[in-house]
Design an enzyme around this catalytic site. Structure first.
Site, PDB file in Angstrom:
ATOM      1  N   GLN A  23       0.829  -1.204   0.000  1.00  0.00           N
ATOM      2  CA  GLN A  23       0.000   0.000   0.000  1.00  0.00           C
ATOM      3  C   GLN A  23       0.863   1.253   0.000  1.00  0.00           C
ATOM      4  O   GLN A  23       0.356   2.351  -0.128  1.00  0.00           O
ATOM      5  CB  GLN A  23      -0.896   0.032   1.257  1.00  0.00           C
ATOM      6  CG  GLN A  23      -2.030  -0.958   1.261  1.00  0.00           C
ATOM      7  CD  GLN A  23      -2.795  -0.958   2.573  1.00  0.00           C
ATOM      8  OE1 GLN A  23      -2.800  -1.958   3.286  1.00  0.00           O
ATOM      9  NE2 GLN A  23      -3.447   0.141   2.925  1.00  0.00           N
TER      10      GLN A  23
ATOM     11  N   PHE B  62      -6.252  -3.678   3.464  1.00  0.00           N
ATOM     12  CA  PHE B  62      -6.925  -3.370   4.725  1.00  0.00           C
ATOM     13  C   PHE B  62      -5.987  -2.805   5.782  1.00  0.00           C
ATOM     14  O   PHE B  62      -6.243  -2.936   6.978  1.00  0.00           O
ATOM     15  CB  PHE B  62      -7.651  -4.618   5.270  1.00  0.00           C
ATOM     16  CG  PHE B  62      -8.615  -5.225   4.276  1.00  0.00           C
ATOM     17  CD1 PHE B  62      -9.741  -4.527   3.872  1.00  0.00           C
ATOM     18  CD2 PHE B  62      -8.390  -6.480   3.727  1.00  0.00           C
ATOM     19  CE1 PHE B  62     -10.630  -5.065   2.940  1.00  0.00           C
ATOM     20  CE2 PHE B  62      -9.263  -7.017   2.793  1.00  0.00           C
ATOM     21  CZ  PHE B  62     -10.381  -6.312   2.399  1.00  0.00           C
TER      22      PHE B  62
ATOM     23  N   GLU C  20       0.491  -1.809   4.646  1.00  0.00           N
ATOM     24  CA  GLU C  20       0.995  -0.442   4.703  1.00  0.00           C
ATOM     25  C   GLU C  20       2.471  -0.449   5.067  1.00  0.00           C
ATOM     26  O   GLU C  20       3.261   0.326   4.546  1.00  0.00           O
ATOM     27  CB  GLU C  20       0.192   0.330   5.759  1.00  0.00           C
ATOM     28  CG  GLU C  20      -0.047   1.763   5.369  1.00  0.00           C
ATOM     29  CD  GLU C  20      -0.848   2.517   6.415  1.00  0.00           C
ATOM     30  OE1 GLU C  20      -1.934   2.043   6.776  1.00  0.00           O
ATOM     31  OE2 GLU C  20      -0.373   3.577   6.859  1.00  0.00           O
TER      32      GLU C  20
ATOM     33  N   ARG D 108      -4.734   7.802  16.801  1.00  0.00           N
ATOM     34  CA  ARG D 108      -6.075   7.813  16.203  1.00  0.00           C
ATOM     35  C   ARG D 108      -7.114   7.254  17.179  1.00  0.00           C
ATOM     36  O   ARG D 108      -8.262   7.701  17.196  1.00  0.00           O
ATOM     37  CB  ARG D 108      -6.095   7.061  14.867  1.00  0.00           C
ATOM     38  CG  ARG D 108      -7.346   7.311  14.038  1.00  0.00           C
ATOM     39  CD  ARG D 108      -7.189   6.899  12.583  1.00  0.00           C
ATOM     40  NE  ARG D 108      -6.634   7.955  11.760  1.00  0.00           N
ATOM     41  CZ  ARG D 108      -7.353   8.858  11.082  1.00  0.00           C
ATOM     42  NH1 ARG D 108      -8.676   8.832  11.125  1.00  0.00           N
ATOM     43  NH2 ARG D 108      -6.765   9.783  10.384  1.00  0.00           N
TER      44      ARG D 108
ATOM     45  N   ARG E 258      -7.937  -1.202   8.854  1.00  0.00           N
ATOM     46  CA  ARG E 258      -9.143  -0.416   8.567  1.00  0.00           C
ATOM     47  C   ARG E 258      -9.714   0.311   9.792  1.00  0.00           C
ATOM     48  O   ARG E 258     -10.287  -0.310  10.688  1.00  0.00           O
ATOM     49  CB  ARG E 258     -10.206  -1.333   7.974  1.00  0.00           C
ATOM     50  CG  ARG E 258     -11.207  -0.619   7.072  1.00  0.00           C
ATOM     51  CD  ARG E 258     -12.015  -1.630   6.316  1.00  0.00           C
ATOM     52  NE  ARG E 258     -12.792  -1.033   5.234  1.00  0.00           N
ATOM     53  CZ  ARG E 258     -13.464  -1.730   4.332  1.00  0.00           C
ATOM     54  NH1 ARG E 258     -13.456  -3.035   4.389  1.00  0.00           N
ATOM     55  NH2 ARG E 258     -14.136  -1.125   3.383  1.00  0.00           N
TER      56      ARG E 258
ATOM     57  N   PHE F  99      -7.688   2.073  11.781  1.00  0.00           N
ATOM     58  CA  PHE F  99      -6.393   2.535  12.284  1.00  0.00           C
ATOM     59  C   PHE F  99      -6.451   3.037  13.726  1.00  0.00           C
ATOM     60  O   PHE F  99      -6.022   4.147  14.033  1.00  0.00           O
ATOM     61  CB  PHE F  99      -5.927   3.662  11.347  1.00  0.00           C
ATOM     62  CG  PHE F  99      -4.431   3.893  11.287  1.00  0.00           C
ATOM     63  CD1 PHE F  99      -3.631   3.170  10.418  1.00  0.00           C
ATOM     64  CD2 PHE F  99      -3.835   4.846  12.094  1.00  0.00           C
ATOM     65  CE1 PHE F  99      -2.262   3.404  10.355  1.00  0.00           C
ATOM     66  CE2 PHE F  99      -2.465   5.085  12.036  1.00  0.00           C
ATOM     67  CZ  PHE F  99      -1.682   4.362  11.165  1.00  0.00           C
TER      68      PHE F  99
ATOM     69  N   ALA G 166      -5.614   5.705   5.432  1.00  0.00           N
ATOM     70  CA  ALA G 166      -6.396   6.743   6.096  1.00  0.00           C
ATOM     71  C   ALA G 166      -7.601   7.155   5.233  1.00  0.00           C
ATOM     72  O   ALA G 166      -8.100   8.271   5.340  1.00  0.00           O
ATOM     73  CB  ALA G 166      -5.534   7.956   6.439  1.00  0.00           C
TER      74      ALA G 166
ATOM     75  N   GLU H  87     -12.617   3.516   5.338  1.00  0.00           N
ATOM     76  CA  GLU H  87     -12.602   2.923   6.674  1.00  0.00           C
ATOM     77  C   GLU H  87     -13.870   3.145   7.512  1.00  0.00           C
ATOM     78  O   GLU H  87     -14.295   2.250   8.244  1.00  0.00           O
ATOM     79  CB  GLU H  87     -11.412   3.468   7.469  1.00  0.00           C
ATOM     80  CG  GLU H  87     -10.061   3.150   6.871  1.00  0.00           C
ATOM     81  CD  GLU H  87      -8.973   4.034   7.475  1.00  0.00           C
ATOM     82  OE1 GLU H  87      -8.890   5.205   7.092  1.00  0.00           O
ATOM     83  OE2 GLU H  87      -8.241   3.537   8.337  1.00  0.00           O
TER      84      GLU H  87
HETATM   85  N1  MTE Z   1     -11.598  -2.157   0.318  1.00  0.00           N
HETATM   86  C1  MTE Z   1     -11.140  -3.285  -0.274  1.00  0.00           C
HETATM   87  N2  MTE Z   1     -11.931  -3.915  -1.148  1.00  0.00           N
HETATM   88  N3  MTE Z   1      -9.905  -3.774   0.001  1.00  0.00           N
HETATM   89  C2  MTE Z   1      -9.064  -3.160   0.906  1.00  0.00           C
HETATM   90  O1  MTE Z   1      -7.945  -3.624   1.138  1.00  0.00           O
HETATM   91  N4  MTE Z   1      -8.769  -1.292   2.490  1.00  0.00           N
HETATM   92  C3  MTE Z   1      -9.450  -0.328   3.342  1.00  0.00           C
HETATM   93  C4  MTE Z   1     -10.454   0.503   2.542  1.00  0.00           C
HETATM   94  N5  MTE Z   1     -11.292  -0.355   1.763  1.00  0.00           N
HETATM   95  C5  MTE Z   1      -9.533  -1.977   1.553  1.00  0.00           C
HETATM   96  C6  MTE Z   1     -10.822  -1.495   1.205  1.00  0.00           C
HETATM   97  C7  MTE Z   1      -8.541   0.598   4.024  1.00  0.00           C
HETATM   98  S1  MTE Z   1      -7.789   0.094   5.436  1.00  0.00           S
HETATM   99  C8  MTE Z   1      -8.319   1.869   3.568  1.00  0.00           C
HETATM  100  S2  MTE Z   1      -7.344   2.950   4.414  1.00  0.00           S
HETATM  101  C9  MTE Z   1      -8.907   2.344   2.314  1.00  0.00           C
HETATM  102  O2  MTE Z   1      -9.717   1.355   1.674  1.00  0.00           O
HETATM  103  C10 MTE Z   1      -7.767   2.767   1.391  1.00  0.00           C
HETATM  104  O3  MTE Z   1      -8.196   3.169   0.155  1.00  0.00           O
HETATM  105  P1  MTE Z   1      -8.765   4.647  -0.144  1.00  0.00           P
HETATM  106  O4  MTE Z   1      -7.894   5.629   0.573  1.00  0.00           O
HETATM  107  O5  MTE Z   1      -8.661   4.732  -1.608  1.00  0.00           O
HETATM  108  O6  MTE Z   1     -10.165   4.640   0.368  1.00  0.00           O
HETATM  109 MO1  MOS Z   2      -6.057   1.774   6.073  1.00  0.00          MO
HETATM  110  S1  MOS Z   2      -5.888   0.956   7.924  1.00  0.00           S
HETATM  111  O1  MOS Z   2      -5.483   3.349   6.651  1.00  0.00           O
HETATM  112  O2  MOS Z   2      -4.711   1.138   5.255  1.00  0.00           O
END
Ligand code: MTE
Ligand code: MOS
Length: 781
Positions: free
Chosen positions: A207, A238, A242, A320, A352, A354, A520, A724
């Site tokens: 990520q 998820f 990271e 957080r 997710r 955090f 985030a 998240e």
């Molecule tokens: N959705 C899917 N399908 N797969 C993922 O790994 N990660 C989550 C969320 N939704 C995730 C997900 C997390 S932890 C975050 S921080 C955000 O997606 C990251 O993507 P964005 O910043 O584009 O929303």
């Molecule tokens: Mo999401 S826990 O900030 O990758």
């Protein structure tokens, strides 16, 4: 030409309900992931870790010679091979090859071989002599031993002592809950090769490609310019990708450097489960004060998270948690201490939300427990404590659009028919001694932006080719969340072309440098801002050319659906491709680098004060459950979710994120349980013992809606982040289970409920309720 960040043109692709850009590839199996790319390479080597069988031990000696005798084994990577720094953590507390084993399953060396199987047999042949050391395996033991790591921040506002003096009702308690395994479908993988000039190219399921690049560079003693990291897509991250991928990428890169051959590593499921970090478990001890009307007056708490063996993201996760312990509620006097336990377990990491979910659970648990003691219904107690506009969080940030929370709440109460169903449930419960239903509504307020201000920037590269086709590149990674789909929609809208004219190239550090983690939830806000900025630059140059051709002022040129026309005269249009062609011949630059930085943020980490968030994301969920009094088994009868995503960039994607987040959150709160045995070995090492939610755990009726007319003026095309926050809507599932369990006993008592609220936990909860009523019924009655 002025370019508004949030205003939408009358016609444009943002807001269209289109499918995920890779949906077809996902469902037909054509989508490629990091490990699929290896088979295309010649002379590929496979890396396999040797995992230590102790939770804590000193390595006295290691004999790798027997591995080299195994057919197919080419080399064993050890500490002696590291040309740069033997560390894979950003805090320099994660030796890539350790002298001291810090958790059960810690990789002590890696074997390279012609096949994964040969590498595995090579690892089995290595002889290591360990001196076992005492291990700390629980938060309780770490607290007792005073074994903490990192800073110990305190969130403070007002004077809690004064608050407790003023309070009419004071309650105290403890609440401890477990972590969560990411269980992304794709386990951690990396693939590295080195070219004739010594340039390293690493494909990684990461990520955070820039940080992977930096860690690889310092392990190998290279500059960042000598290392390129690419991420095509991930099969879920998820938060688990990271920071965890860096060391694995470094292993592949080191192997490629030493052998000159491409090296692949991909953890199998058990390796991934036993080697990589998870959501932080937390322990909390709290004291809370309410006034006679049930308004929160003071909250004092200590949050102790289980950080595992190293820090990685534990400090920002804890920050957080502190910033979300208020959730949606105004609390005048607050004092919350945070600390991170150091235990001999995997290094717990981003997941997710955090830390936000952990903070919010503490206050929601308090409200759920205390409501009956205050003589109030839980939903009424929650509503009474909502932020009003003008109020600020304990860390000093004004709660912008606090009234949206009221709107979300009331809209959902109405659409879910909450009040009527409450009476139906009362009647049902009165008529059914051995089956009870519970109904709960809970709110979410989640801050959007990285607390660490510098991360709130992003870059993009947009190319318009001579034929009018568009290729975009940005710093965000795709993990299934639909970021790339949204970015294509943003570019198409900004340039006024159809979505099919825009292609997206894989994320890589030699295209867009110095990127932040896609985390985030800010991926679309940040990268969307950067893409729009690049497109606006190109459009401005094109408008100047079009103005000449069309005989109007550049400000009066409209770009729409692949056509360009003078304002008010759509009939006098010309093709976007024709304009691009003309512009090229006039020697116009047809590509641009875009940049975005979120304005107006500041954060003092030490003081735990500032305005770290651009805005808050709001939502609420109503959940109804039915619990069986003999077994504690339950079903989710219905869930109604309403979430604020601003004006959605891509409604199908956003609905999917809300649904997925809710189900993932419900999994953590009701089913998923990580278990470590007394040796510190993770006992839940596969899907057979680690229970994930599946279709059978979905609510039987599932209504998901996005808040309407919700333009967010500070963000690209009026949208809000979504990734998240919906996870925390699942707190309603646990609160509904609490209601149902409590219904087995008399009212007016605090109903405790373990987390995860497994059927067994629910059984013991309802059993205490029954005991309280004196009408003892046991399972064999
Ligand atoms: N959705 C899917 N399908 N797969 C993922 O790994 N990660 C989550 C969320 N939704 C995730 C997900 C997390 S932890 C975050 S921080 C955000 O997606 C990251 O993507 P964005 O910043 O584009 O929303
Ligand atoms: Mo999401 S826990 O900030 O990758």
């Amino acid at each position: 030409m002025t370019h508004s960040l949030f205003e939408r043109p009358p016609v444009g692709a943002v807001g269209d309900a289109i499918a995920h850009e890779s949906a077809e590839l996902h469902v037909t199996g054509h989508a490629l992931y990091t490990d699929d790319l290896g088979v295309r390479l010649q002379n590929l080597l496979h890396a396999w870790p040797l995992q230590a069988p102790h939770a804590h031990a000193r390595i006295l000696s290691m004999n790798t010679a027997p591995a080299l005798a195994v057919p197919g084994v080419v080399r064993v990577l050890t500490k002696a091979d590291v040309p740069g720094v033997n560390d894979s953590g950003v805090k320099h507390d994660e030796p890539l090859f350790p002298d001291e084993v810090m958790f059960y399953g810690h990789a002590v060396c890696w074997v390279l071989a012609e096949s994964a199987d040969a590498a595995r047999r090579g690892a089995d042949a290595i002889e290591v002599e360990y001196e076992p050391l005492p291990a700390i395996l629980t938060v309780q033991d770490a607290i007792a031993a005073g074994r903490f790591q990192g800073s110990q921040p305190v969130l403070r506002r007002g004077d809690v002592a004064l608050g407790f003096e003023e309070a009419r009702h004071i309650f105290e308690g403890e609440f401890e809950f477990g972590g969560q395994e990411h269980f992304y479908l794709e386990t951690n993988a990396a693939l590295a090769h080195i070219d004739e000039s010594g340039q390293l190219f690493i494909q990684s399921s990461t990520q955070h490609p820039t940080e992977t690049q930096e860690i690889v560079a310092h392990v190998l003693g290279l500059t960042s310019s000598q290392v390129t990291v690419q991420c095509l897509r991930m099969g879920g991250g998820f938060g688990g990708k990271e920071m965890q991928p860096h060391g694995f990428a470094a292993i592949a890169a080191l192997g490629a450097t030493l052998t000159g051959r491409p090296v692949r590593m991909r953890l199998n499921r058990t390796q991934d489960l036993t080697m990589t970090g998870k959501r932080h478990p937390f322990h909390s001890k709290w004291k809370v004060g309410f006034d006679e009307g049930g308004r929160l007056v003071a909250l004092q708490a200590t949050l102790s998270s289980d950080g595992g063996w190293s820090l990685d993201l534990s400090e920002p996760v804890l920050a957080r948690a502190l910033c979300h312990i208020d959730n949606a509620y105004f609390i005048p006097h607050v004092e919350v201490q945070g600390r991170i336990c150091k235990t001999n377990k995997t290094s717990q990491t981003a997941f997710r939300g955090f830390g936000g979910p952990q903070g919010m659970l503490v206050i929601e648990d308090i409200l759920g427990r205390c409501a009956p003691l205050l003589g109030l219904e839980a939903h009424e107690l929650r509503r009474r404590n909502f932020y009003a506009s003008g109020e600020a969080t304990p860390y000093g940030q004004p709660v912008r659009h606090a009234e949206r929370l009221q709107t979300v709440w009331q809209t959902l109460l109405d659409s879910s028919d909450f009040v009527a169903r409450q009476s139906e449930i009362q009647a049902f419960n009165a008529a059914h001694p051995h089956t009870k239903r519970g109904l709960a509504i809970t709110p979410v307020k989640f801050g959007i932006s990285f607390n660490f201000t510098a991360y709130n920037q992003a870059g993009a590269l947009v190319h318009v080719y001579k034929d009018g086709s568009v290729l975009i590149n940005h710093g965000g990674t795709e993990m299934g969340q639909g970021l790339h789909t949204k970015m294509i929609q943003v570019a198409a809208t900004a340039l006024g072309v159809p979505v099919k004219c825009v292609r997206l190239a894989p994320t890589r550090t030699d295209k867009v440098p110095n990127t932040s983690a896609t985390a985030a939830s800010s991926g679309a806000d940040l990268n969307g801002g950067a893409i729009k900025n690049a497109c606006d630059q190109i459009k401005e140059r094109l408008a100047a050319v079009a103005a000449g051709t069309l005989g109007v002022h550049p400000n009066d040129v409209r770009f729409e659906n692949g056509k360009v026309y003078p304002l008010g005269h759509p009939d006098q249009d010309m093709d976007f491709a024709k304009l691009v062609h003309d512009a090229y011949h006039l020697r116009t630059q047809l590509w641009a680098a875009g940049f975005y930085r979120t304005p107006g943020l500041h954060w003092d980490r030490e003081a735990v004060q500032g305005e770290p968030f651009k805005y808050f994301s709001y939502g609420a969920a109503v959940c109804e459950v039915e619990v069986d009094g003999f077994t504690g088994a339950y079903r989710q009868l219905r869930a109604d979710l309403l979430h604020d995503v601003g004006d959605s960039l891509s409604p199908l994607i956003d609905i999917g994120q809300v649904e997925g987040g809710f189900v993932q959150g419900a999994g953590w709160m009701t089913l998923e349980e990580l278990h470590w045995d007394k040796f510190g070995r993770l006992a839940t090492q596969s899907a057979s013992t680690y229970k994930l939610p599946s279709f059978s755990e979905m609510p039987e009726v599932f209504n998901v809606a996005l808040l309407e007319q919700a333009t967010e003026s500070g963000v690209v095309y009026g949208s809000k982040a979504v990734g998240e926050p919906p996870l925390m809507l699942a707190i309603s599932v646990r609160e509904a289970l609490r209601q149902a369990a409590a219904a087995f006993g008399p009212g007016g008592r605090a109903q405790e409920l373990r987390l995860p609220a497994t059927p067994e936990a629910v059984y013991w909860a309802l059993d205490t309720a029954r005991q309280a009523s004196g009408a003892l019924v046991t399972a064999d009655d």
